[in-house]
Design a protein around this motif. Structure first.
Motif, PDB file in Angstrom:
ATOM      1  N   ALA A  22       0.619  -1.241  -0.026  1.00  0.00           N
ATOM      2  CA  ALA A  22      -0.233   0.021   0.260  1.00  0.00           C
ATOM      3  C   ALA A  22       1.181   1.265   0.010  1.00  0.00           C
ATOM      4  N   GLY A  23       0.752   2.063  -0.920  1.00  0.00           N
ATOM      5  CA  GLY A  23       1.394   3.681  -0.683  1.00  0.00           C
ATOM      6  C   GLY A  23       2.520   3.087  -1.515  1.00  0.00           C
ATOM      7  N   ASP A  24       2.384   2.187  -2.723  1.00  0.00           N
ATOM      8  CA  ASP A  24       4.159   2.677  -3.194  1.00  0.00           C
ATOM      9  C   ASP A  24       3.116   2.233  -5.220  1.00  0.00           C
ATOM     10  N   GLU A  25       4.401   2.549  -5.739  1.00  0.00           N
ATOM     11  CA  GLU A  25       3.686   2.444  -6.827  1.00  0.00           C
ATOM     12  C   GLU A  25       4.479   1.490  -7.812  1.00  0.00           C
ATOM     13  N   VAL A  26       4.351   0.027  -8.916  1.00  0.00           N
ATOM     14  CA  VAL A  26       4.960  -0.357  -9.804  1.00  0.00           C
ATOM     15  C   VAL A  26       4.884  -0.279 -11.238  1.00  0.00           C
ATOM     16  N   ILE A  27       6.408  -0.246 -11.453  1.00  0.00           N
ATOM     17  CA  ILE A  27       6.364   0.262 -13.022  1.00  0.00           C
ATOM     18  C   ILE A  27       5.990  -0.716 -14.096  1.00  0.00           C
ATOM     19  N   ALA A  43      -0.992  -7.378  -4.319  1.00  0.00           N
ATOM     20  CA  ALA A  43      -0.369  -7.439  -3.370  1.00  0.00           C
ATOM     21  C   ALA A  43      -0.512  -5.276  -2.986  1.00  0.00           C
ATOM     22  N   GLY A  44      -1.474  -4.750  -2.769  1.00  0.00           N
ATOM     23  CA  GLY A  44      -2.219  -3.364  -1.928  1.00  0.00           C
ATOM     24  C   GLY A  44      -1.246  -2.603  -3.081  1.00  0.00           C
ATOM     25  N   ALA A  45      -0.391  -2.502  -3.966  1.00  0.00           N
ATOM     26  CA  ALA A  45       0.267  -1.212  -4.646  1.00  0.00           C
ATOM     27  C   ALA A  45      -0.392  -1.114  -5.741  1.00  0.00           C
ATOM     28  N   GLU A  46      -0.279   0.236  -6.864  1.00  0.00           N
ATOM     29  CA  GLU A  46      -0.509   0.536  -7.901  1.00  0.00           C
ATOM     30  C   GLU A  46       0.169   0.405  -8.702  1.00  0.00           C
ATOM     31  N   PRO A  47       0.023  -0.336  -9.635  1.00  0.00           N
ATOM     32  CA  PRO A  47       0.065   0.009 -11.312  1.00  0.00           C
ATOM     33  C   PRO A  47       0.743   1.309 -12.364  1.00  0.00           C
ATOM     34  N   VAL A  48       1.584   1.620 -12.534  1.00  0.00           N
ATOM     35  CA  VAL A  48       1.898   2.034 -13.542  1.00  0.00           C
ATOM     36  C   VAL A  48       2.504   1.764 -14.638  1.00  0.00           C
ATOM     37  N   ARG A  71       7.632   7.498  -5.039  1.00  0.00           N
ATOM     38  CA  ARG A  71       6.204   6.827  -4.571  1.00  0.00           C
ATOM     39  C   ARG A  71       6.568   5.269  -5.976  1.00  0.00           C
ATOM     40  N   THR A  72       7.678   5.497  -6.307  1.00  0.00           N
ATOM     41  CA  THR A  72       8.137   4.389  -7.345  1.00  0.00           C
ATOM     42  C   THR A  72       8.637   3.777  -6.063  1.00  0.00           C
ATOM     43  N   ALA A  73       8.247   2.458  -6.239  1.00  0.00           N
ATOM     44  CA  ALA A  73       9.233   1.296  -5.756  1.00  0.00           C
ATOM     45  C   ALA A  73       9.901   0.175  -6.122  1.00  0.00           C
ATOM     46  N   ALA A  74       8.842  -0.388  -7.835  1.00  0.00           N
ATOM     47  CA  ALA A  74       9.715  -1.212  -8.460  1.00  0.00           C
ATOM     48  C   ALA A  74       9.400  -1.478 -10.106  1.00  0.00           C
ATOM     49  N   VAL A  75      10.045  -2.449 -11.131  1.00  0.00           N
ATOM     50  CA  VAL A  75       9.849  -2.469 -12.108  1.00  0.00           C
ATOM     51  C   VAL A  75       9.860  -3.288 -12.594  1.00  0.00           C
ATOM     52  N   LEU A  76       8.535  -4.375 -12.820  1.00  0.00           N
ATOM     53  CA  LEU A  76       8.185  -5.094 -13.464  1.00  0.00           C
ATOM     54  C   LEU A  76       8.482  -5.607 -15.049  1.00  0.00           C
ATOM     55  N   GLU A  92      20.517  -0.759 -14.364  1.00  0.00           N
ATOM     56  CA  GLU A  92      21.014   0.858 -14.337  1.00  0.00           C
ATOM     57  C   GLU A  92      20.081   2.332 -14.208  1.00  0.00           C
ATOM     58  N   LEU A  93      18.494   1.938 -14.452  1.00  0.00           N
ATOM     59  CA  LEU A  93      18.064   2.471 -13.845  1.00  0.00           C
ATOM     60  C   LEU A  93      17.577   2.346 -12.430  1.00  0.00           C
ATOM     61  N   ALA A  94      17.022   1.478 -12.582  1.00  0.00           N
ATOM     62  CA  ALA A  94      16.719   0.632 -10.816  1.00  0.00           C
ATOM     63  C   ALA A  94      17.521   0.739  -9.591  1.00  0.00           C
ATOM     64  N   GLU A  95      18.870   0.567 -10.356  1.00  0.00           N
ATOM     65  CA  GLU A  95      19.949   1.451  -9.389  1.00  0.00           C
ATOM     66  C   GLU A  95      20.089   2.753  -9.065  1.00  0.00           C
ATOM     67  N   ARG A  96      20.064   3.649 -10.593  1.00  0.00           N
ATOM     68  CA  ARG A  96      20.379   4.825 -10.069  1.00  0.00           C
ATOM     69  C   ARG A  96      18.760   4.934  -9.223  1.00  0.00           C
ATOM     70  N   TYR A  97      17.443   5.007  -9.307  1.00  0.00           N
ATOM     71  CA  TYR A  97      16.582   5.241  -8.194  1.00  0.00           C
ATOM     72  C   TYR A  97      16.178   4.567  -7.460  1.00  0.00           C
ATOM     73  N   GLY A  98      17.358   3.264  -6.538  1.00  0.00           N
ATOM     74  CA  GLY A  98      16.855   3.059  -5.784  1.00  0.00           C
ATOM     75  C   GLY A  98      15.130   2.581  -5.943  1.00  0.00           C
ATOM     76  N   LEU A  99      15.267   1.371  -6.509  1.00  0.00           N
ATOM     77  CA  LEU A  99      14.452   0.462  -6.782  1.00  0.00           C
ATOM     78  C   LEU A  99      14.375  -0.815  -6.989  1.00  0.00           C
ATOM     79  N   ALA A 100      13.770  -1.641  -6.787  1.00  0.00           N
ATOM     80  CA  ALA A 100      14.060  -2.494  -6.973  1.00  0.00           C
ATOM     81  C   ALA A 100      13.378  -3.537  -8.340  1.00  0.00           C
TER      82      ALA A 100
END
Length: 231
Positions: A22-27, A43-48, A71-76, A92-100
């Motif tokens: 909840a409260g997270d966004e996942v691309i 999972a309770g998150a929001e797909p972007v 709010r972005t937490a991960a990329v799928l 590389e992008l995930a590391e730059r923004y601190g995403l899973a």
């Protein structure tokens, strides 16, 4: 349709293990299966939804980067039709923004079947005229789970007419992605994804399954070429 070996529940579990909810966004991609977006919601998150590379049909890292918020937490990412997602650039992008980066789990493919599909794809690449054949990124190992071509013309009307004409000639072609995920009722979004919309409107998957004979494959090419790409 672009298939995924991961179910919505598997994506949900992977996200929950990372503490994403909840409260997270996942691309996620909109072109392809609904399982990634469904799993995000479970999972309770929001797909972007991010746009795709119109050549590989996989997530476009530039669009992914533009979709990142606080709010972005991960990329799928998803491998589409057997073409691998650009994991190096997305990592590389995930590391730059601190995403899973939640990579898609893939089943083990039969090497003989993959080799045969690739051989069929090479034949169609050289034989087809008037349609845009699949693109493979240099160094990528395309599995050709589907052989998706793009039909030149006015998008969906010309693509659908082409498919009907192929069926009349005994070739069963399938609409690759009937509806992008961001257009489905469960995920309807006003996001603008121009490449996703264009590719969904003009792609058609031709048969390349390992049971085909060379004669049948030649008939597929001849039937397509007889239509000249446009109706």
């Amino acid at each position: 349709m672009a298939a995924s070996d991961m179910t919505a529940a598997a994506y949900r579990d992977a996200l929950r293990e990372l503490g994403i909810g909840a409260g997270d966004e996942v691309i996620v991609p909109s072109f392809g299966p609904g399982a990634p977006a469904d799993g995000v919601r479970l999972a309770g998150a929001e797909p972007v939804f991010a746009d795709i590379d119109p050549r590989t049909f996989c997530l476009d890292p530039v669009s992914v980067s533009a979709s990142v918020t606080s709010r972005t937490a991960a990329v799928l990412p998803v491998n589409v039709f057997g073409h691998p997602a650009p994991l190096d650039r997305l990592s590389e992008l995930a590391e730059r923004y601190g995403l899973a980066l939640v990579e898609e789990a893939r089943s083990v493919e039969d090497a003989g079947q993959v080799a045969r599909r690739r051989a069929y794809a090479r034949f169609l690449d050289s034989a087809l005229k008037g349609v845009v054949v699949p693109y493979t990124e240099p160094g990528a190992h395309h599995l050709y789970v589907q052989y998706a071509v793009r039909i030149p013309g006015n998008g969906r009307p010309d693509r659908d007419a082409f498919a009907r004409a192929l069926r009349a000639r005994g070739v069963r072609a399938e609409v690759s992605v009937p509806v992008p995920v961001h257009r489905m009722p469960a995920h309807r979004s006003g996001v603008l994804l121009p490449e996703t919309e264009r590719v969904a409107a003009d792609t058609l998957s031709l048969p390349v399954h390992s049971g085909l004979t060379q004669r049948e494959l030649t008939h597929v090419a001849d039937a397509c070429n007889a239509l000249g790409g446009l109706l």
